[in-house]
Scaffold this motif. Structure first.
Motif, PDB file in Angstrom:
ATOM      1  N   GLU A 130       1.108  -1.299  -0.155  1.00 39.44           N
ATOM      2  CA  GLU A 130      -0.024   0.009   0.069  1.00 39.44           C
ATOM      3  C   GLU A 130       0.274   1.728   0.246  1.00 39.44           C
ATOM      4  OE1 GLU A 130      -2.385   0.062   3.188  1.00 39.44           O
ATOM      5  OE2 GLU A 130      -4.021  -1.880   2.713  1.00 39.44           O
ATOM      6  N   LYS A 131       2.171   1.210   0.080  1.00 40.22           N
ATOM      7  CA  LYS A 131       2.476   2.710   0.458  1.00 40.22           C
ATOM      8  C   LYS A 131       3.497   3.090  -1.136  1.00 40.22           C
ATOM      9  CE  LYS A 131       5.644   0.487   3.984  1.00 40.22           C
ATOM     10  NZ  LYS A 131       6.749   0.629   4.568  1.00 40.22           N
ATOM     11  N   CYS A 132       3.059   4.485  -1.008  1.00 37.84           N
ATOM     12  CA  CYS A 132       3.698   4.722  -2.175  1.00 37.84           C
ATOM     13  C   CYS A 132       4.970   4.507  -2.899  1.00 37.84           C
ATOM     14  CB  CYS A 132       3.497   6.575  -2.226  1.00 37.84           C
ATOM     15  SG  CYS A 132       1.720   7.004  -2.147  1.00 37.84           S
ATOM     16  N   MET A 133       5.530   4.034  -4.179  1.00 41.50           N
ATOM     17  CA  MET A 133       6.601   4.496  -4.514  1.00 41.50           C
ATOM     18  C   MET A 133       6.827   5.249  -4.949  1.00 41.50           C
ATOM     19  SD  MET A 133       6.644   0.972  -4.786  1.00 41.50           S
ATOM     20  CE  MET A 133       8.479   0.870  -6.019  1.00 41.50           C
ATOM     21  N   ARG A 134       8.368   5.431  -4.867  1.00 38.86           N
ATOM     22  CA  ARG A 134       9.044   7.105  -5.099  1.00 38.86           C
ATOM     23  C   ARG A 134      10.004   6.533  -6.554  1.00 38.86           C
ATOM     24  NH1 ARG A 134      10.116  11.231  -0.672  1.00 38.86           N
ATOM     25  NH2 ARG A 134      10.735  12.487  -2.045  1.00 38.86           N
ATOM     26  N   LYS A 135       9.954   7.997  -7.769  1.00 34.08           N
ATOM     27  CA  LYS A 135      10.586   8.038  -8.037  1.00 34.08           C
ATOM     28  C   LYS A 135      11.589   8.531  -8.822  1.00 34.08           C
ATOM     29  CE  LYS A 135      10.195   2.353  -9.262  1.00 34.08           C
ATOM     30  NZ  LYS A 135      11.175   2.501  -8.836  1.00 34.08           N
ATOM     31  N   ASP A 136      12.382   8.906  -9.481  1.00 33.18           N
ATOM     32  CA  ASP A 136      12.701  10.263  -9.943  1.00 33.18           C
ATOM     33  C   ASP A 136      12.532  10.216 -11.262  1.00 33.18           C
ATOM     34  OD1 ASP A 136      14.468  11.067  -8.082  1.00 33.18           O
ATOM     35  OD2 ASP A 136      16.468   9.314  -8.669  1.00 33.18           O
ATOM     36  N   VAL A 137      11.943  11.624 -11.966  1.00 33.61           N
ATOM     37  CA  VAL A 137      11.380  11.635 -13.350  1.00 33.61           C
ATOM     38  C   VAL A 137      12.108  13.030 -13.373  1.00 33.61           C
ATOM     39  CG1 VAL A 137       9.406  12.627 -13.986  1.00 33.61           C
ATOM     40  CG2 VAL A 137       8.791  11.169 -12.297  1.00 33.61           C
ATOM     41  N   SER A 138      12.519  13.359 -14.491  1.00 34.61           N
ATOM     42  CA  SER A 138      13.550  14.543 -15.426  1.00 34.61           C
ATOM     43  C   SER A 138      11.474  15.356 -16.670  1.00 34.61           C
ATOM     44  CB  SER A 138      14.386  13.930 -16.518  1.00 34.61           C
ATOM     45  OG  SER A 138      15.133  13.043 -16.060  1.00 34.61           O
ATOM     46  N   PHE A 139      12.403  16.145 -16.330  1.00 31.82           N
ATOM     47  CA  PHE A 139      11.464  17.308 -17.193  1.00 31.82           C
ATOM     48  C   PHE A 139      12.021  17.824 -18.221  1.00 31.82           C
ATOM     49  CE2 PHE A 139       8.614  16.244 -13.301  1.00 31.82           C
ATOM     50  CZ  PHE A 139       7.701  15.660 -13.520  1.00 31.82           C
ATOM     51  N   GLU A 140      11.603  18.423 -19.135  1.00 31.22           N
ATOM     52  CA  GLU A 140      12.746  19.649 -20.040  1.00 31.22           C
ATOM     53  C   GLU A 140      11.703  20.798 -18.765  1.00 31.22           C
ATOM     54  OE1 GLU A 140      11.047  19.078 -23.995  1.00 31.22           O
ATOM     55  OE2 GLU A 140      11.702  17.235 -24.027  1.00 31.22           O
ATOM     56  N   PRO A 141      12.788  22.226 -19.153  1.00 27.43           N
ATOM     57  CA  PRO A 141      12.680  23.074 -18.459  1.00 27.43           C
ATOM     58  C   PRO A 141      11.223  23.843 -18.616  1.00 27.43           C
ATOM     59  CG  PRO A 141      15.207  23.036 -19.329  1.00 27.43           C
ATOM     60  CD  PRO A 141      14.079  21.756 -19.635  1.00 27.43           C
ATOM     61  N   GLU A 142      10.721  23.800 -20.563  1.00 28.80           N
ATOM     62  CA  GLU A 142       9.856  24.293 -20.281  1.00 28.80           C
ATOM     63  C   GLU A 142       8.125  23.353 -19.335  1.00 28.80           C
ATOM     64  OE1 GLU A 142       6.544  25.198 -24.027  1.00 28.80           O
ATOM     65  OE2 GLU A 142       8.459  25.020 -24.283  1.00 28.80           O
ATOM     66  N   GLN A 143       8.139  22.334 -19.482  1.00 28.34           N
ATOM     67  CA  GLN A 143       8.084  21.148 -18.400  1.00 28.34           C
ATOM     68  C   GLN A 143       7.299  21.900 -17.662  1.00 28.34           C
ATOM     69  OE1 GLN A 143       9.050  17.601 -20.186  1.00 28.34           O
ATOM     70  NE2 GLN A 143       7.641  17.074 -21.476  1.00 28.34           N
ATOM     71  N   TYR A 144       9.234  21.603 -16.615  1.00 25.38           N
ATOM     72  CA  TYR A 144       8.352  21.877 -15.476  1.00 25.38           C
ATOM     73  C   TYR A 144       8.156  23.991 -15.230  1.00 25.38           C
ATOM     74  CZ  TYR A 144      10.554  22.600 -10.566  1.00 25.38           C
ATOM     75  OH  TYR A 144      11.053  22.496  -9.628  1.00 25.38           O
ATOM     76  N   GLN A 145       8.591  24.080 -15.492  1.00 22.08           N
ATOM     77  CA  GLN A 145       8.040  25.460 -15.319  1.00 22.08           C
ATOM     78  C   GLN A 145       6.576  25.501 -15.201  1.00 22.08           C
ATOM     79  OE1 GLN A 145      10.000  27.739 -13.819  1.00 22.08           O
ATOM     80  NE2 GLN A 145      11.099  27.066 -14.475  1.00 22.08           N
ATOM     81  N   LYS A 146       5.412  25.090 -16.575  1.00 26.45           N
ATOM     82  CA  LYS A 146       4.669  25.031 -16.528  1.00 26.45           C
ATOM     83  C   LYS A 146       3.926  24.245 -15.258  1.00 26.45           C
ATOM     84  CE  LYS A 146       4.125  25.743 -21.087  1.00 26.45           C
ATOM     85  NZ  LYS A 146       3.610  24.403 -23.099  1.00 26.45           N
ATOM     86  N   LEU A 147       4.781  22.698 -14.532  1.00 24.46           N
ATOM     87  CA  LEU A 147       4.033  22.237 -13.786  1.00 24.46           C
ATOM     88  C   LEU A 147       4.025  23.027 -12.571  1.00 24.46           C
ATOM     89  CD1 LEU A 147       3.866  19.275 -12.987  1.00 24.46           C
ATOM     90  CD2 LEU A 147       5.844  18.636 -12.411  1.00 24.46           C
ATOM     91  N   ILE A 148       5.173  23.564 -12.504  1.00 25.83           N
ATOM     92  CA  ILE A 148       4.558  24.648 -11.110  1.00 25.83           C
ATOM     93  C   ILE A 148       3.732  25.296 -11.309  1.00 25.83           C
ATOM     94  CG2 ILE A 148       6.280  26.308 -10.160  1.00 25.83           C
ATOM     95  CD1 ILE A 148       7.652  23.477  -9.471  1.00 25.83           C
ATOM     96  N   ALA A 149       3.433  25.975 -11.891  1.00 22.10           N
ATOM     97  CA  ALA A 149       2.963  27.406 -12.176  1.00 22.10           C
ATOM     98  C   ALA A 149       1.363  26.708 -11.633  1.00 22.10           C
ATOM     99  CB  ALA A 149       2.733  27.881 -13.721  1.00 22.10           C
ATOM    100  N   TYR A 150       1.350  25.409 -12.773  1.00 24.11           N
ATOM    101  CA  TYR A 150      -0.298  24.815 -12.351  1.00 24.11           C
ATOM    102  C   TYR A 150      -0.362  24.071 -10.637  1.00 24.11           C
ATOM    103  CZ  TYR A 150      -3.988  21.303 -12.437  1.00 24.11           C
ATOM    104  OH  TYR A 150      -5.398  21.179 -13.284  1.00 24.11           O
TER     105      TYR A 150
END
Length: 54
Positions: free
Chosen positions: A10-30
């Motif tokens: 039932e535990k959440c899995m922790r994974k690393d994910v890479s984003f392109e800079p534009e994607q990351y900025q949009k994600l943060i803004a959202y």
């Protein structure tokens, strides 16, 4: 008072994910606009993507 422990399946899995800079900025803004965490937004987006019939 501590939270009850979850079973290992039932535990959440922790994974690393890479984003392109534009994607990351949009994600943060959202996330800021919706007052949600990055993890919550990604989990919901994956739920929609994986459950879509397209």
């Amino acid at each position: 008072m501590a939270r009850p422990r979850k079973e290992s399946g039932e535990k959440c899995m922790r994974k690393d994910v890479s984003f392109e800079p534009e994607q990351y900025q949009k994600l943060i803004a959202y996330c800021q606009k919706e007052e949600r965490s990055i993890s919550w937004v990604i989990r919901k987006a994956l739920e929609v993507f994986l459950c879509s019939d397209t």
